[in-house]
Design a protein around this motif. Sequence first.
Motif, PDB file in Angstrom:
ATOM      1  N   GLU A  33      15.008  16.778   2.847  1.00 33.62           N
ATOM      2  CA  GLU A  33      13.457  16.776   2.955  1.00 33.62           C
ATOM      3  C   GLU A  33      12.812  15.176   2.922  1.00 33.62           C
ATOM      4  O   GLU A  33      11.931  14.976   3.591  1.00 33.62           O
ATOM      5  N   LEU A  34      13.561  14.674   1.842  1.00 32.62           N
ATOM      6  CA  LEU A  34      12.931  13.285   1.623  1.00 32.62           C
ATOM      7  C   LEU A  34      13.269  12.409   2.876  1.00 32.62           C
ATOM      8  O   LEU A  34      12.234  11.576   3.294  1.00 32.62           O
ATOM      9  N   HIS A  35      14.337  12.500   3.477  1.00 29.68           N
ATOM     10  CA  HIS A  35      14.826  11.609   4.899  1.00 29.68           C
ATOM     11  C   HIS A  35      13.825  12.067   5.872  1.00 29.68           C
ATOM     12  O   HIS A  35      13.415  11.479   6.621  1.00 29.68           O
ATOM     13  N   THR A  36      13.246  13.419   5.808  1.00 32.34           N
ATOM     14  CA  THR A  36      12.327  13.851   6.777  1.00 32.34           C
ATOM     15  C   THR A  36      11.232  13.175   6.804  1.00 32.34           C
ATOM     16  O   THR A  36      10.458  12.880   7.898  1.00 32.34           O
ATOM     17  N   LEU A  37      10.599  13.076   5.488  1.00 34.42           N
ATOM     18  CA  LEU A  37       9.359  12.516   5.340  1.00 34.42           C
ATOM     19  C   LEU A  37       9.574  10.935   5.615  1.00 34.42           C
ATOM     20  O   LEU A  37       8.585  10.388   6.211  1.00 34.42           O
ATOM     21  N   ASP A  38      10.514  10.401   5.407  1.00 34.19           N
ATOM     22  CA  ASP A  38      10.925   8.940   5.943  1.00 34.19           C
ATOM     23  C   ASP A  38      10.752   8.986   7.519  1.00 34.19           C
ATOM     24  O   ASP A  38      10.392   8.003   7.852  1.00 34.19           O
ATOM     25  N   ILE A  39      11.400   9.885   7.989  1.00 33.74           N
ATOM     26  CA  ILE A  39      11.295   9.909   9.576  1.00 33.74           C
ATOM     27  C   ILE A  39       9.841   9.850   9.881  1.00 33.74           C
ATOM     28  O   ILE A  39       9.408   9.047  10.963  1.00 33.74           O
ATOM     29  N   ILE A  40       9.044  10.860   9.366  1.00 30.48           N
ATOM     30  CA  ILE A  40       7.822  10.880   9.582  1.00 30.48           C
ATOM     31  C   ILE A  40       7.082   9.487   9.281  1.00 30.48           C
ATOM     32  O   ILE A  40       6.224   9.181  10.150  1.00 30.48           O
ATOM     33  N   HIS A  41       7.309   8.921   8.468  1.00 23.46           N
ATOM     34  CA  HIS A  41       6.662   7.632   7.835  1.00 23.46           C
ATOM     35  C   HIS A  41       6.904   6.565   9.122  1.00 23.46           C
ATOM     36  O   HIS A  41       6.198   5.908   9.446  1.00 23.46           O
ATOM     37  N   HIS A  42       8.314   6.579   9.228  1.00 24.48           N
ATOM     38  CA  HIS A  42       8.869   5.750  10.344  1.00 24.48           C
ATOM     39  C   HIS A  42       8.141   5.877  11.724  1.00 24.48           C
ATOM     40  O   HIS A  42       7.565   4.925  12.199  1.00 24.48           O
ATOM     41  N   TYR A  43       8.045   7.159  12.269  1.00 20.58           N
ATOM     42  CA  TYR A  43       7.113   7.281  13.402  1.00 20.58           C
ATOM     43  C   TYR A  43       5.738   6.788  13.281  1.00 20.58           C
ATOM     44  O   TYR A  43       5.168   6.214  14.132  1.00 20.58           O
ATOM     45  N   VAL A  44       5.132   7.018  12.112  1.00 24.72           N
ATOM     46  CA  VAL A  44       3.767   6.583  11.864  1.00 24.72           C
ATOM     47  C   VAL A  44       3.755   5.134  12.004  1.00 24.72           C
ATOM     48  O   VAL A  44       2.781   4.630  12.491  1.00 24.72           O
ATOM     49  N   VAL A  45       4.524   4.400  11.228  1.00 26.92           N
ATOM     50  CA  VAL A  45       4.525   2.756  11.446  1.00 26.92           C
ATOM     51  C   VAL A  45       4.603   2.414  12.748  1.00 26.92           C
ATOM     52  O   VAL A  45       4.112   1.379  13.310  1.00 26.92           O
ATOM     53  N   VAL A  46       5.695   3.041  13.643  1.00 24.89           N
ATOM     54  CA  VAL A  46       5.687   2.727  14.947  1.00 24.89           C
ATOM     55  C   VAL A  46       4.318   3.084  15.841  1.00 24.89           C
ATOM     56  O   VAL A  46       4.078   2.110  16.608  1.00 24.89           O
ATOM     57  N   LEU A  47       3.708   4.103  15.593  1.00 18.40           N
ATOM     58  CA  LEU A  47       2.382   4.168  16.316  1.00 18.40           C
ATOM     59  C   LEU A  47       1.302   3.086  15.782  1.00 18.40           C
ATOM     60  O   LEU A  47       0.618   2.697  16.466  1.00 18.40           O
ATOM     61  N   ASP A  48       1.180   2.750  14.533  1.00 15.62           N
ATOM     62  CA  ASP A  48       0.620   1.942  13.954  1.00 15.62           C
ATOM     63  C   ASP A  48       0.749   0.510  14.584  1.00 15.62           C
ATOM     64  O   ASP A  48      -0.283  -0.323  14.885  1.00 15.62           O
ATOM     65  N   LYS A  49       1.960   0.116  14.581  1.00 19.10           N
ATOM     66  CA  LYS A  49       2.180  -0.952  15.174  1.00 19.10           C
ATOM     67  C   LYS A  49       1.984  -1.353  16.782  1.00 19.10           C
ATOM     68  O   LYS A  49       1.389  -2.397  17.122  1.00 19.10           O
ATOM     69  N   HIS A  50       1.842  -0.207  17.404  1.00 14.05           N
ATOM     70  CA  HIS A  50       1.404  -0.088  18.790  1.00 14.05           C
ATOM     71  C   HIS A  50       0.116  -0.047  19.012  1.00 14.05           C
ATOM     72  O   HIS A  50      -0.649  -0.942  19.686  1.00 14.05           O
ATOM     73  N   PHE A  51      -0.588   1.034  18.483  1.00 11.95           N
ATOM     74  CA  PHE A  51      -2.012   0.928  18.450  1.00 11.95           C
ATOM     75  C   PHE A  51      -2.848   0.351  17.587  1.00 11.95           C
ATOM     76  O   PHE A  51      -4.208   0.390  17.457  1.00 11.95           O
ATOM     77  N   GLY A  52      -2.497  -0.437  16.362  1.00 12.91           N
ATOM     78  CA  GLY A  52      -3.098  -1.185  15.583  1.00 12.91           C
ATOM     79  C   GLY A  52      -3.275   0.053  14.485  1.00 12.91           C
ATOM     80  O   GLY A  52      -2.212   0.549  13.789  1.00 12.91           O
ATOM     81  N   ASN A  53      -4.443   0.548  13.941  1.00 11.79           N
ATOM     82  CA  ASN A  53      -4.583   1.481  13.059  1.00 11.79           C
ATOM     83  C   ASN A  53      -4.438   2.875  13.679  1.00 11.79           C
ATOM     84  O   ASN A  53      -5.699   3.206  14.307  1.00 11.79           O
TER      85      ASN A  53
END
Length: 148
Positions: free
Chosen positions: A78-98
């Motif tokens: 489950e913790l790895h899954t939370l890390d994947i979620i965070h990774h996706y959010v960081v990618v979204l943030d990097k592209h869209f800003g916040n």
Amino acid sequence: MIHFVLLVSRHGAKVRLSKFYTQYSARERARIVQLLAPIVIARSSKLCNFLDFRGVRVAYKRYAGLYFIVGIDDGDNELHTLDIIHHYVVVLDKHFGNVCELDLIFNFDKAYYMLDEVLVAGRLVESSKNIITTNIEEQDAEMAESAV
């Protein structure tokens, strides 16, 4: 293995993105969203971010006004899954800003493309944020060239 990824708004439980990696009928998909979204939204912030739902372990994380919900196998980390979620959010943030809910509404095609860069067939395939960002920028450049 990841069975599904859902992005649900905090207000009104509207689905902003859904991707299923396991074979479900359209009725089953709708039922999963209909039953799972209110359960996740109603949970207290003091509770853990994991729950069992119809034989699938669910990990979720709230970022601003969006819940990122991922259904995984019972034996997965489950913790790895939370890390994947965070990774996706960081990618979204990097592209869209916040990144916010409106970014996903008006650029849903890019949000799906970014998810496809991170996950393929329910597995993490790219862990480098820089490579994903470079691929997205190249795709944007190709789209701009084809529009001219």
